[in-house]
Scaffold this motif. Structure first.
Motif, PDB file in Angstrom:
ATOM      1  N   GLY A  38       0.255  12.109   2.831  1.00 45.25           N
ATOM      2  CA  GLY A  38       0.651  11.852   3.679  1.00 45.25           C
ATOM      3  C   GLY A  38       0.211  10.365   3.719  1.00 45.25           C
ATOM      4  N   ARG A  39      -0.156   9.212   3.054  1.00 47.02           N
ATOM      5  CA  ARG A  39      -0.419   8.217   3.139  1.00 47.02           C
ATOM      6  C   ARG A  39       0.731   7.148   2.919  1.00 47.02           C
ATOM      7  N   THR A  40       1.299   7.216   1.958  1.00 47.90           N
ATOM      8  CA  THR A  40       2.839   6.469   2.010  1.00 47.90           C
ATOM      9  C   THR A  40       3.126   7.212   3.186  1.00 47.90           C
ATOM     10  N   VAL A  41       3.741   7.572   3.853  1.00 53.64           N
ATOM     11  CA  VAL A  41       4.793   8.091   5.272  1.00 53.64           C
ATOM     12  C   VAL A  41       3.740   6.976   6.548  1.00 53.64           C
ATOM     13  N   GLN A  42       2.429   6.490   6.629  1.00 50.09           N
ATOM     14  CA  GLN A  42       1.411   6.638   7.562  1.00 50.09           C
ATOM     15  C   GLN A  42       2.044   4.889   7.282  1.00 50.09           C
ATOM     16  N   SER A  69       1.101  -0.906   0.025  1.00 49.44           N
ATOM     17  CA  SER A  69      -0.026  -0.147   0.456  1.00 49.44           C
ATOM     18  C   SER A  69       0.700   1.100  -0.005  1.00 49.44           C
ATOM     19  N   GLY A  70       2.013   1.041   0.908  1.00 50.91           N
ATOM     20  CA  GLY A  70       2.556   2.112   1.018  1.00 50.91           C
ATOM     21  C   GLY A  70       3.408   2.400  -0.890  1.00 50.91           C
ATOM     22  N   LEU A  71       4.083   1.901  -1.171  1.00 52.80           N
ATOM     23  CA  LEU A  71       4.162   1.752  -2.801  1.00 52.80           C
ATOM     24  C   LEU A  71       3.020   2.047  -3.790  1.00 52.80           C
ATOM     25  N   TYR A  72       1.649   1.750  -2.987  1.00 49.71           N
ATOM     26  CA  TYR A  72       0.941   2.223  -4.349  1.00 49.71           C
ATOM     27  C   TYR A  72       0.149   3.435  -4.354  1.00 49.71           C
TER      28      TYR A  72
END
Length: 71
Positions: free
Chosen positions: A33-37, A20-23
């Motif tokens: 900031g969803r990648t960081v989360q 999900s971070g990659l997506y």
């Protein structure tokens, strides 16, 4: 058997969080900031898995055997 199940579930959570971070890194245009989360969750789950394995070894629930176990 319960410990192995917990380890597998945490590991799958780590993989899901990484994916999900990659997506979010590739598709998120808003920069919320969803990648960081997602990557923070991955780090937290990885630490929890490491601590769980260490506690399991210390209490004798998990018995490490090395690369070539004796028969």
């Amino acid at each position: 058997m319960l410990v192995k199940t917990i380890i597998v579930v945490i590991f799958l959570g780590i993989l899901y969080s990484l994916g999900s971070g990659l997506y979010f890194l590739l598709k998120d245009e808003k920069g919320e900031g969803r990648t960081v989360q997602a990557l923070t969750w991955r780090i937290g789950l990885s630490i929890a898995l490491f601590v769980l394995i260490l506690i399991g070894i210390a209490t004798g629930v998990i018995q490490p055997h090395g690369l070539y176990p004796t028969r």
